[in-house]
Design an enzyme around this catalytic site. Structure first.
Site, mmCIF file in Angstrom:
data_model
loop_
_atom_site.group_PDB
_atom_site.id
_atom_site.type_symbol
_atom_site.label_atom_id
_atom_site.label_comp_id
_atom_site.label_asym_id
_atom_site.label_seq_id
_atom_site.Cartn_x
_atom_site.Cartn_y
_atom_site.Cartn_z
ATOM 1 C CG ASP A 40 -1.934 -1.290 1.123
ATOM 2 O OD1 ASP A 40 -2.027 -1.866 0.091
ATOM 3 O OD2 ASP A 40 -2.694 -1.312 2.613
ATOM 4 C CE LYS A 117 -15.265 -27.124 -22.387
ATOM 5 N NZ LYS A 117 -16.538 -26.123 -21.957
ATOM 6 C CB CYS A 408 -56.667 -18.803 -3.718
ATOM 7 S SG CYS A 408 -56.855 -19.745 -4.983
#
Length: 666
Positions: A40, A117, A408
């Site tokens: 950093d 792959k 319902c």
């Protein structure tokens, strides 16, 4: 003696080299030499100098990886040499046949390179004089998208190579398993939708128009092929991989194999041990190593003859079936879903899987509490494959479909001659929601900005109760919804207004009449010209029309006889929704009358939907499978089994250019 600017220039160059060295050690070799704090400090020192001397700033500086200005769209990149895809092998026999073809063609011993792959997004990278100048998606192999800004944010892609080479390479962008889990955990914490798998996360990140969004995703890259370079005298693929690794590019490990038996052995090993790798793979790639032999083998229009991809079988896992939850679809069909003890499967954590219908459950004797085997159908949709009977302890419970709708409470009934069980309440909230989502979908009324989440909000806030209410929405009420600012509200209202001109065929399809798909809707629009004529149609009239069967005809008549549906249509009329066939819809000729087409592979100039529409507008029919009744197969790039079947049956095969030429000005 150097002046202050020259000293700064020298210091900047030195810092860039040092930072890139540490990037390579950390992101490519996984062998960091310094602590994060020291890294950093180096980066901050470089940032300070570049801010003080802006003329020293360059696009290949390590400080430029955070992402630049958001783009409006990705520029297209055309490839001079097509980026071909690979043919697939699924078993030992396919691999042996590939080897036999190779040996028969070149008549000498062959050495192969075996590579992982990767299950990610393929990209093509260009370097000039060692500097990374462009990166693009593979696209359809002929045209890709320029995603350079996003690729610059990936630390394992060097902005400068270790030598001033001009070259083009192909690689794969991916997200490691560990990083993917962390990414999804953070998204869940922030209330964001989770990614389905690492591949989707990687591909979605690269296709963000704002590079800053790509920069915060844990993207990584492996390079697996040298596409083009100034003459280096390479004689083998493995030699090029070693060279690329030496330039600072991240190259995955590879295996040299002398014969097909060794290849098959490794394919079996990695099929069983792929979970040991820190990243997802969905197979292995086998390539002829000798470049001269490759040249001799050549390529077809779709794939090179010197390489093949071995695809792993779908991964299966054992887990416990905790419960069965029943969902209600757009047409009222009840679908059972398995609630599972979470299990890692093909790169994702799976906790739900489809059980299809009651017959599927009974035929496999699936019980709540069972240990079951799950897999992903087509590597996408999780499903319960079978029960581990020997693991039963006697506490498992049989499941029966409910006699009442779970949403319902209305009675359910089984459709005669079918496995489907349906809710009898046409006003069932679940059916209403799914029906509205279908009504506004892309192939129906195509109302952009009205996705499932917004539809749910509209219903929950009682702003709509059926599709017709959409055309009476008010701006001030829309803006009260979560995440609906003034701009998004204006855009939604514009899209709603535009949808009024969608045309009769789209409207019929949007209504969600059972058994009436896009093709059927177009046939009805052409035959009846307006909604009133269709409203008056009788079953015996409808069945006289080609492609309209008795079951479809009965459902059409039943739909228009429902008082609630009649009210919705009247409100749509009042709102100004076009109910008549447009000139564009009616302008159909009979060029393809009676002809059946199959579309396969990737088309360059048209989408499959566009090509299908062109066929149907001219009286033809698009089917999903090749048979003796198929008249033409339109084959694009990466055409697979359908093309092979067409060749076997002697069906006419045309490419996209020939198809466009057939249409001409008709």
């Amino acid at each position: 003696m150097m002046n202050e600017f020259e000293k700064a220039s020298e210091q900047v160059e030195q810092l860039r080299k040092e930072i890139e060295h540490h990037n390579h050690q950390y992101y490519v070799l996984d062998q960091p030499e310094i602590q994060d704090f020291e890294y950093d400090q180096l980066m901050q020192e470089l940032i300070t100098l570049e801010e003080k001397y802006p003329e020293l700033l360059s696009s290949d500086s390590p400080t430029q990886r955070v992402g630049g200005i958001a783009l409006e769209a990705f520029p297209k990149v055309e490839y001079n040499i097509p980026k071909l895809s690979l043919a697939n092998a699924f078993n030992d026999s396919d691999l042996r046949n590939f080897h036999h073809r190779v040996v028969s063609s070149i008549g000498e011993d062959v050495e192969y390179v075996l590579e992982y792959k990767f299950d990610g997004l393929t990209v093509v990278l260009n370097f000039e004089e060692g500097r990374f100048v462009r990166g693009a998606t593979r696209g359809d192999g002929f045209v890709g998208e320029d995603v350079t800004s996003n690729l610059r944010t990936i630390y394992s892609i060097p902005l400068r190579l270790k030598e001033k080479a001009t070259l083009e390479v192909r690689g794969e962008i991916f997200i490691s398993k560990a990083d993917f889990l962390t990414l999804n955990a953070n998204r869940e914490k922030n209330g964001e939708p989770l990614f389905a798998n690492p591949r989707n996360a990687a591909a979605g990140s690269i296709r963000q128009l704002d590079p800053k969004l790509a920069a915060i995703r844990p993207l990584d890259a492996f390079i697996f092929n040298l596409e083009n370079i100034e003459d280096k005298g390479f004689t083998s693929h493995s030699e090029t991989l070693d060279y690329l690794k030496g330039t600072g590019l991240k190259v995955s490990e590879y295996f040299l194999c002398k014969g097909i038996d060794e290849i098959i052995e490794k394919c079996h090993y990695w099929s069983d041990h792929r979970q040991d790798l820190p990243f997802e793979i969905d197979g292995l790639v086998i390539k002829v190593n000798n470049l001269a032999q490759r040249e001799k083998l050549g390529a077809t229009s779709k794939s090179p003859r010197w390489a093949i991809a071995f695809k792993f079988p779908a991964e299966e896992k054992k887990t416990k079936l905790l419960d069965v939850e029943v969902q209600v679809g757009r047409t009222g069909v009840l679908t059972p879903a398995a609630i599972l003890e979470p299990v890692s499967l093909a790169g994702t954590i799976v906790s739900r899987a489809t059980l299809h219908n009651e017959d599927y459950i009974q035929a496999r004797d699936i019980r709540i509490g069972d240990q079951v085997i799950v897999k992903k159908a087509g590597d996408i949709i999780p499903e319960v494959v079978r029960v581990v009977i020997e693991d039963r302890i006697g506490e498992e419970r049989k499941f029966t479909m409910p006699k009442h709708c779970p949403v319902c409470g209305a009675h359910t009934h089984r459709v005669e001659g079918e496995a489907a069980i349906k809710c009898t309440n046409v006003a069932c909230p679940a059916m209403v929601r799914r029906g509205i989502i279908h009504f506004v979908s892309r192939n129906a009324m195509d109302i952009e900005g009205l996705g499932p989440a917004v539809v749910t909000q509209l219903l929950e806030n009682s702003l709509i109760k059926d599709p017709s209410d959409i055309y009476y929405l008010e701006k001030n009420k829309l803006m009260q919804l979560e995440r609906m600012g003034e701009k998004s509200t204006d855009n939604l209202l514009k899209s709603i207004e535009k949808s009024k001109e969608s045309g009769l065929a789209r409207l019929i399809f949007a209504m969600g009449i059972p058994f009436v798909g896009e093709r059927g809707a177009k046939v009805l629009a052409e035959e009846y010209k307006n909604i009133d004529n269709l409203f008056r149609a009788k079953v015996e009239d409808l069945t006289q029309i080609k492609d309209i069967g008795e079951k479809m005809a009965e459902n059409i008549v039943a739909f228009f006889s429902e008082e609630e549906n009649q009210k919705i249509i009247e409100r749509l009329k009042t709102a100004g929704v076009v109910m008549e066939i447009s000139q564009a819809e009616e302008k159909r000729n009979d060029l393809f009358e009676g002809l059946n087409f199959v579309l396969t592979g990737t088309l360059l100039h048209l989408t499959r939907k566009q090509a299908g529409d062109l066929i149907e507008e001219r009286g033809g029919k698009v089917t999903s499978s090749v048979s003796k009744n198929t008249h033409y197969v339109v084959a694009g790039a990466e055409a697979g089994s359908k093309l092979q079947k067409a060749e076997k049956l002697g069906v006419n095969i045309i490419n996209e250019d020939q198809f466009i030429e057939m249409i001409g000005t008709n």
